[in-house]
Scaffold this motif. Sequence first.
Motif, mmCIF file in Angstrom:
data_model
loop_
_atom_site.group_PDB
_atom_site.id
_atom_site.type_symbol
_atom_site.label_atom_id
_atom_site.label_comp_id
_atom_site.label_asym_id
_atom_site.label_seq_id
_atom_site.Cartn_x
_atom_site.Cartn_y
_atom_site.Cartn_z
ATOM 1 N N ASN A 252 0.825 -1.207 0.000
ATOM 2 C CA ASN A 252 0.000 0.000 0.000
ATOM 3 C C ASN A 252 0.857 1.254 0.000
ATOM 4 O O ASN A 252 0.528 2.246 -0.651
ATOM 5 C CB ASN A 252 -0.922 0.004 1.219
ATOM 6 C CG ASN A 252 -2.011 -1.042 1.120
ATOM 7 O OD1 ASN A 252 -2.541 -1.288 0.033
ATOM 8 N ND2 ASN A 252 -2.346 -1.671 2.244
ATOM 9 N N CYS A 253 1.981 1.210 0.772
ATOM 10 C CA CYS A 253 2.815 2.407 0.878
ATOM 11 C C CYS A 253 3.534 2.737 -0.425
ATOM 12 O O CYS A 253 3.900 3.895 -0.655
ATOM 13 C CB CYS A 253 3.828 2.228 2.003
ATOM 14 S SG CYS A 253 3.075 2.228 3.651
ATOM 15 N N ASP A 254 3.740 1.746 -1.268
ATOM 16 C CA ASP A 254 4.439 2.015 -2.528
ATOM 17 C C ASP A 254 3.578 2.790 -3.508
ATOM 18 O O ASP A 254 4.081 3.266 -4.542
ATOM 19 C CB ASP A 254 4.888 0.696 -3.166
ATOM 20 C CG ASP A 254 6.039 0.055 -2.400
ATOM 21 O OD1 ASP A 254 6.657 0.771 -1.588
ATOM 22 O OD2 ASP A 254 6.315 -1.144 -2.595
ATOM 23 N N ALA A 255 2.292 2.933 -3.224
ATOM 24 C CA ALA A 255 1.438 3.782 -4.064
ATOM 25 C C ALA A 255 1.861 5.243 -3.955
ATOM 26 O O ALA A 255 1.502 6.060 -4.810
ATOM 27 C CB ALA A 255 -0.028 3.616 -3.670
ATOM 28 N N ASP A 256 2.597 5.576 -2.893
ATOM 29 C CA ASP A 256 3.202 6.900 -2.720
ATOM 30 C C ASP A 256 2.158 8.017 -2.739
ATOM 31 O O ASP A 256 2.338 9.057 -3.373
ATOM 32 C CB ASP A 256 4.249 7.145 -3.813
ATOM 33 C CG ASP A 256 5.271 8.203 -3.395
ATOM 34 O OD1 ASP A 256 5.435 8.395 -2.159
ATOM 35 O OD2 ASP A 256 5.896 8.815 -4.270
ATOM 36 N N ARG A 257 1.065 7.792 -2.023
ATOM 37 C CA ARG A 257 -0.007 8.775 -2.014
ATOM 38 C C ARG A 257 0.188 9.773 -0.882
ATOM 39 O O ARG A 257 0.784 9.463 0.146
ATOM 40 C CB ARG A 257 -1.354 8.072 -1.849
ATOM 41 C CG ARG A 257 -1.698 7.178 -3.039
ATOM 42 C CD ARG A 257 -3.101 6.621 -2.932
ATOM 43 N NE ARG A 257 -3.446 5.826 -4.103
ATOM 44 C CZ ARG A 257 -4.630 5.249 -4.293
ATOM 45 N NH1 ARG A 257 -5.588 5.405 -3.365
ATOM 46 N NH2 ARG A 257 -4.863 4.544 -5.375
ATOM 47 N N ASP A 258 -0.384 10.952 -1.091
ATOM 48 C CA ASP A 258 -0.281 12.021 -0.104
ATOM 49 C C ASP A 258 -1.410 11.902 0.925
ATOM 50 O O ASP A 258 -2.141 12.855 1.196
ATOM 51 C CB ASP A 258 -0.335 13.370 -0.821
ATOM 52 C CG ASP A 258 0.090 14.505 0.117
ATOM 53 O OD1 ASP A 258 0.557 14.181 1.231
ATOM 54 O OD2 ASP A 258 -0.079 15.674 -0.237
ATOM 55 N N GLU A 259 -1.585 10.703 1.416
ATOM 56 C CA GLU A 259 -2.559 10.430 2.468
ATOM 57 C C GLU A 259 -2.064 9.192 3.219
ATOM 58 O O GLU A 259 -1.291 8.395 2.702
ATOM 59 C CB GLU A 259 -3.952 10.180 1.882
ATOM 60 C CG GLU A 259 -3.998 9.029 0.896
ATOM 61 C CD GLU A 259 -5.347 8.898 0.215
ATOM 62 O OE1 GLU A 259 -5.647 7.787 -0.252
ATOM 63 O OE2 GLU A 259 -6.089 9.890 0.154
ATOM 64 N N TRP A 260 -2.527 9.057 4.428
ATOM 65 C CA TRP A 260 -2.011 7.971 5.261
ATOM 66 C C TRP A 260 -2.526 6.618 4.787
ATOM 67 O O TRP A 260 -3.711 6.447 4.500
ATOM 68 C CB TRP A 260 -2.405 8.174 6.721
ATOM 69 C CG TRP A 260 -1.564 9.218 7.420
ATOM 70 C CD1 TRP A 260 -1.928 10.491 7.713
ATOM 71 C CD2 TRP A 260 -0.231 9.052 7.881
ATOM 72 N NE1 TRP A 260 -0.910 11.160 8.343
ATOM 73 C CE2 TRP A 260 0.166 10.283 8.467
ATOM 74 C CE3 TRP A 260 0.686 8.008 7.867
ATOM 75 C CZ2 TRP A 260 1.410 10.493 9.023
ATOM 76 C CZ3 TRP A 260 1.925 8.210 8.427
ATOM 77 C CH2 TRP A 260 2.289 9.429 8.997
ATOM 78 N N ALA A 261 -1.600 5.704 4.670
ATOM 79 C CA ALA A 261 -1.912 4.305 4.384
ATOM 80 C C ALA A 261 -1.036 3.459 5.308
ATOM 81 O O ALA A 261 -0.204 3.987 6.059
ATOM 82 C CB ALA A 261 -1.658 3.972 2.916
ATOM 83 N N ASN A 262 -1.216 2.167 5.264
ATOM 84 C CA ASN A 262 -0.361 1.322 6.114
ATOM 85 C C ASN A 262 -0.212 -0.063 5.518
ATOM 86 O O ASN A 262 -1.075 -0.546 4.770
ATOM 87 C CB ASN A 262 -0.919 1.250 7.536
ATOM 88 C CG ASN A 262 -2.102 0.311 7.660
ATOM 89 O OD1 ASN A 262 -1.948 -0.881 7.886
ATOM 90 N ND2 ASN A 262 -3.317 0.875 7.501
ATOM 91 N N ASP A 263 0.890 -0.686 5.868
ATOM 92 C CA ASP A 263 1.137 -2.095 5.578
ATOM 93 C C ASP A 263 1.430 -2.763 6.916
ATOM 94 O O ASP A 263 2.509 -2.574 7.506
ATOM 95 C CB ASP A 263 2.321 -2.259 4.620
ATOM 96 C CG ASP A 263 1.956 -1.849 3.191
ATOM 97 O OD1 ASP A 263 1.101 -2.524 2.604
ATOM 98 O OD2 ASP A 263 2.526 -0.860 2.688
ATOM 99 N N THR A 264 0.453 -3.484 7.390
ATOM 100 C CA THR A 264 0.520 -4.048 8.738
ATOM 101 C C THR A 264 0.223 -5.534 8.685
ATOM 102 O O THR A 264 -0.616 -5.981 7.898
ATOM 103 C CB THR A 264 -0.496 -3.349 9.656
ATOM 104 O OG1 THR A 264 -0.182 -1.960 9.719
ATOM 105 C CG2 THR A 264 -0.449 -3.931 11.061
#
Length: 1245
Positions: free
Chosen positions: A711-723
Motif C-alpha cells: 500500500n505504501c508504494d502507491a506513494d499517495r499524499d494520504e495515510w496508508a499502512n502495511d501491517t
Amino acid sequence: MCLRLKLHVYTSYSPIILLTNFLVILRSMCKFAIQQCAGGWSPLVSNKYQWLQIDLGERTEITAVATQGGYGSSDWVTSYILMFSDSGRNWKQYRQEESIWAFSGNTNADSVVYYKLQHSIKARFLRFVPLDWNPNGRIGMRIEVYGCTYRSEVVGFDGQSCLIYTLNKKLINALKDVISLKFKTMQSDGILLHREGQNGDHITMELTKGKLSLLINLGNSYSLIKSNIVISLLDDQHWHSVLIEHFNNQVNFTVDKHTHHFHAKGEFSYLDLDYELSFGGIPVPGKPGTLSQRNFHGCFENIYYNGVNIIDLARKHKSQIYIVGNISFSCLEPQVVPVTFLSSSSFLALPGTSGQDEVFVSFQFRTWNKEGFLLSSKLHQSSGGFLLYLSDGRVKINLHKTGRVLIYTKFWDFIFLSGAGLNNGQWHSVSLSIKRNRISVRVDNDVISSAHAIIPLQIYSDVFYFGGCPSSGNISECNTSFGGFQGCMRLISIGNKAVDVISIQQNGFGNFSDLQIDLCGITDRCLPNYCEHGGECSQSWNSFHCNCANTGYKGATCHYPIYEQSCEAYKHRGNTSGFYNIDSDGSGPLGPFLVYCNMTDATWTIIQHNSTNLTRVKSANRENPHTVFFKYSASLDQLQATINLADHCEQELAYYCKKSRLLDKSDGMPLSWWIGRTNETHTYWGGSLPAVQKCACGLEGSCIDSQHYCNCDADRDEWANDTGFLSYKDHLPVTEIVITDTDRPNSEAAYKLGPLLCRGDRTFWNSASFNTETSYLHFPTFHGELSADVSFFFKTTASSGVFLENLGIQDFIRIELQSPSEVVFSFDVGNGPSEVIVQSRHPLNDNQWHYVKAERNVKEASLQVDQLPQRSHSAPPDGHIRLQLNSQLFVGGTASRQKGFLGCIRSLRLNGMALDLEERAKITPGVEPGCPGHCSSYGNLCHNGGKCREKYSGFSCDCTFSAYAGPFCKKEISAYFWTGTSVTYNFQEYYTLAKNSSSHASSFYADMTLTREAISFAFRTTQTPSLLLYVSSFYKEYLSVILTRNGSLQVRYKLDSHQDPDVLGISFKSMADGQLQHVKINREEERLFVEVILLGGGGKVDYHKKANSQGFVGCLSSVQFNHIAPLKAALHQSSSAPVIVKGRFTESNCGTLTGADSTSSETTHSFPLANAIRSDSAIIGGVIAVVIFILLCITAIAIRIYKKKGTYSKNEAKGSENEDSAESALKSELSMQNTANENQKEYFF
C-alpha cells in the motif's frame, strides 16, 4: 627418540624380599624387563606405607608404565598410584581427570598390564605406591617404564634479579604475541613477566597467593583475568606450564592445560608496547639494576617469545639480554619435607625435652578446614596440658590443669582481604613460646597475643602431638573435642632445632599414623570451579559446597534449573496467566529470563522490547537513514532457544506511510527494511512471506494500487499502512528497522513493533509409544562428562523395563523401572557401579504419567520420581569424575538386555536439550509417534465441572457446562449489576428441546425426574434487603435465597404448594459487607445442604449510587444450576443463547478473590425438608422454562416445577401468566421476609 629406560631402584624403608634373579637384574642394569626377568619386588610387610622408587638418572619424559606380579608367586598389586619428583624430595601424585589417578594393576602374577599415560610425566624420580594387592598373597611387582630423553633450558632467580629481553624491532608484530614458559617456586607471590609502553599499555603476569593472574591494559582500560578460574596452589615447588596467545584483543591464557579465553577491553585492538620484555621482576624506571617489589623467587624453564629461546640467549650472553642481579642456569631444590595429615585420625608424635621451664615450637601449616587440632603437650607434674588449635579459621590456645581452664584466649582475629581466615589454603607460620608463667604465640611472624598464667608453667614435654591424638590409650594432654587436623605441615622445629621428618619415615624416632611424608597433598576443590551457572564454591579438605542462591539453579553443583522451560510447562502445573521466569535450555548455559505467560486455550509466551510505542519518522534518506535498534528482555541466544521450542512465533509490524515508500520501483532497491536475529536484511513485511518482496496486500491482491505490492508504494499524499504479522521463526525477532524515504515534501512515516509472541512448546508433548519389548529408539552418544541430567515422563502397565541406556568401554548410564514401584538410576564412571533407587508406595505401572529426573555430577548422583523425596548418592572425594560414553543412546530399550520398555515416554531432555522422539519413531519399527491418554493424568486440572478432552498433543478442558472459563475452567465469570438491570434466560418448551438435542438445556426433557439440585454462586453487595435467587413452579413450589435487612442469609424451600415453606436462617454475620461470599446449595430428595464461605479482609465493591430499598446492586459471579451456567451464557453467548438483557450489565472481575480477601471461614448446614414431596406421591420434573432475571434490581432463577400427575397440555397458553406469577412471588418474598409466619418451619444458625 623414545626408548625403554635404565632404572636405579629404591624401596621403602621397611624390610624387603629380593629374589635372586631380581638382584641380578639390578646389577646388570636390566630394566625390570618384565617378560624376560624373574624375581621382582616384594616387601616383607604389606601395608599402605610401601613404595618402589625409580631413579632415572636425569629428568625424563615418561609416557607409559607396565606392571606384572612377582615371578612364580601369588604376590601382585591390584591397584597403585604414581608419584614423581625432580630431586627425590617433595613428591607429587600423578593426576588425571582432575583427581589422583589410581591405576588398575594385575589380577595374577604373570600377565602384563600396560598403561599409556594421558599426560606424560617429566621427572627424574618415579614411585609406585601400592593401594591394594592380592588378599591371599603379598605386595609383589615387576615394572617397566617407557619414555624419552627430555632436554630443557633452566634459569633460577633469587628474588632480587630479573632478565630483560630486548625485542628485534624488525620482527615485532603488535597484533600477535605468543609466550610460553614453565615455572616452579615455593613463594606464593612474585612477578613472572612484564612488558609496558609509553602510554600506559602493559601486560603483566603475576603470582598472588599461589594464583596466577594476567593483567592486560589497552588504552588505559583494564581487563583483569585471573587463572584462579582454572587452577591455583601454584607455589608447590612443582613445574607449571603457561601459554599466552594474544591476537588483536583476543587472549588465550593457558595454565597446566586449562585454558581461559577472553577479550581484552580497551580503546584499541593492539598493545602499544616498548621493545623490552622482563622476566622475574619489574625494573624501576630510571634506576638501572633496581627492581620493584614482589620479585619472583624460583625457576623458569624453556622461555619462548614468538619462537625465540630466551634462556638460550641469556646463557650465550647475547646482546638482546640484560641481566639484573644474580641468576643461575640451574634450579636449586629447597630441602623442605612437607607432611600431609590425611584424615581426622592422623597424628605425628615427636619427642621433646622434659622438665625444662622454656619451650619453643614452630611450624607452618596449610588447610581448607576451619577447625582442627594443631599441637598439644603435657604440663609438668600434672594431668593438664595445653592445646593449640584452629577454630573458625583462627588460632586459639587452651591451657588447662586438672580439668580447670587457666587461659582461654582467642589469639588470632585477622582476616585476609580475600575474606578467608587461616583456612584459605595458604602456608601460615605458627610459633609457640612458653617460659615460666608467660605464654606467647606468633602467627605469620606477628605477635598476636601474650598472656600470663595463674600459676608458674613448666612443660613436661616428653611428647609433642601434632595434628591429632593416638586413637588408643587415654592421654590426658591430648584429649580434645575438636576434630583432627587435615592439611599439610612443614618446617617443624622444637627447641630451635629442625625436625628431620625423613628420619621419622625411616622409623628413626617419633611415631605417626595415616600420614603422607615428603609431599603436600592439598587439593583446591574449587579450582576448576565445578559450581555451574555462577554458583559460589567453598571447600573443606575432603569436599566442596556450591551456594546456588540467586542463580536460578539448584543441586549439588547448581546444575538443574529451578524454573520451567516454557509457559506450556507452567500451564500444565496448573498456573494461570502472569509473569514467570523461563529457562528455555534447561541446565544449559543460558540463564532464565522473565516473560509474560498468557494461559488461554493456547499458551502464549510474550517477550517485550524497549520500544513499543508508535514512532513517527521524518527527514530520513539513504545517506541519513532513520535506524532504530530493539533490545529485548532476553539475549538473542535466549530468544533463539525460546523460538526453537515454540510451535509458532509471530511479531506484528505496522508501517504507516504518507508519501513514504518501502520499495523504489525504478531500481528495485528497498527504501526501508528490517533486520532479524541472524543480522540478515529482510524486505518482506507483515503478513507476507520470506524471499517475497511484498506486503500482505500484495499476496492477497488487495493493495490500494494494483500496480504495487505494498500500500505504501502507491506513494499517495494520504495515510496508508502495511501491517501484519511476521511469522517465519528463523528470522524473528526483529532487532532493527531502517527507514530512508521521509525527506520529500509532506513525506512522513510511522512504525510500531509489537512484542514477540510464541505459542506452545513442541517438546513438552513430544512422545513415542513402545509397543514391543524389543523395540527402541537410538540417538547419538550422550555427552555429559562432568554433569548429566535426564528428565522425562512415562506411563506404562508393564512391571519393568529400561527407559534409556548409554554405554562406554567401562562407564555406563541407565534408568529403568525395576519393579512396579521402583525406579533405578545406575551408572559407572570408573569407580564401580552405583545405584540410586526411589521406591513408591503406590504402583507406577498404573497407566498414568509419572515424572523422572536423574542427575549425576562430580559431587553426587540423585533421582526423583514425581513428588516423592529425592534420593542421592555421594561421589567418592578423590575418585574418577568423568562419564565417558561411546555407544549410541538407546531409548525405550537397551543393547545389553533383552527386555525393553512397554509404554510411552514423553518430553525427554538430556542436559536441557530435548530429543525428538516422534520424528525418530516415524522410521522405527515397533515404535509409534505420539501417545494418547493424557486425560487420565491431567484431567484433575479441569476444575468446576470442566471436562477433559483428548488431543494429539496434550489435552484441553471443555468448560461448556461450567460457570467458569479459562484453560482449566478456573476463571470466574462475574458481572456487575447496576440499578434497573435485568437478565432473563429462557429455556424453550420441552417439545422444542426435543427437536434440538444439541442445546445446552437438552437434558431437561418433559419426563425427566428432578430429585436433586446443585446450585452455586458468589456475590458482593452492601444492599439489603435483596433476593439473590428464586426458583418457582406453576403451582407455587419454589426455592429462594434472600439477604435480609440485617444482612443475614435466608434460604426458603417449598416443595409442596399446600404447605408452608421451610426456612433456614444463617445470621452469625452480616453478608452485606461488600466482601465476596460463596454460597452452595445442594438438595438430595428430602435433605438440603447449604454451605456458606465467608471471606474477610476487604475487597469491597465500589457503589456509585444507592440502591433502592428492595434492589440488588453489586456483583454476581460463577452462577451454576446443575450443568447450566446462565450468567456465563448471558455474557459470552448472548447472540446464540436464549438470553435477554435489560439495563446496564457489564462483565467484571469483581468475583475474583483478591489479596485483600485473605481470610475465610466455611460453614455448612443441613436439615430435612418436612414438606418434601415423596416419590410415591409426587415428583419434580417436566421443566418447561428456566428464567434468570433482575427484577426491580433483584436476582432470581425461576424454574417451573409441577407434580407429575398426568399430561398437561395447557403449558404454552399459560406462559405469560406464569411470568407475572413469578414477579408477584418475588415481591411477596421481599415484603414478607421479616414478617413472622406462625405456620412456616424455621431453622436458624
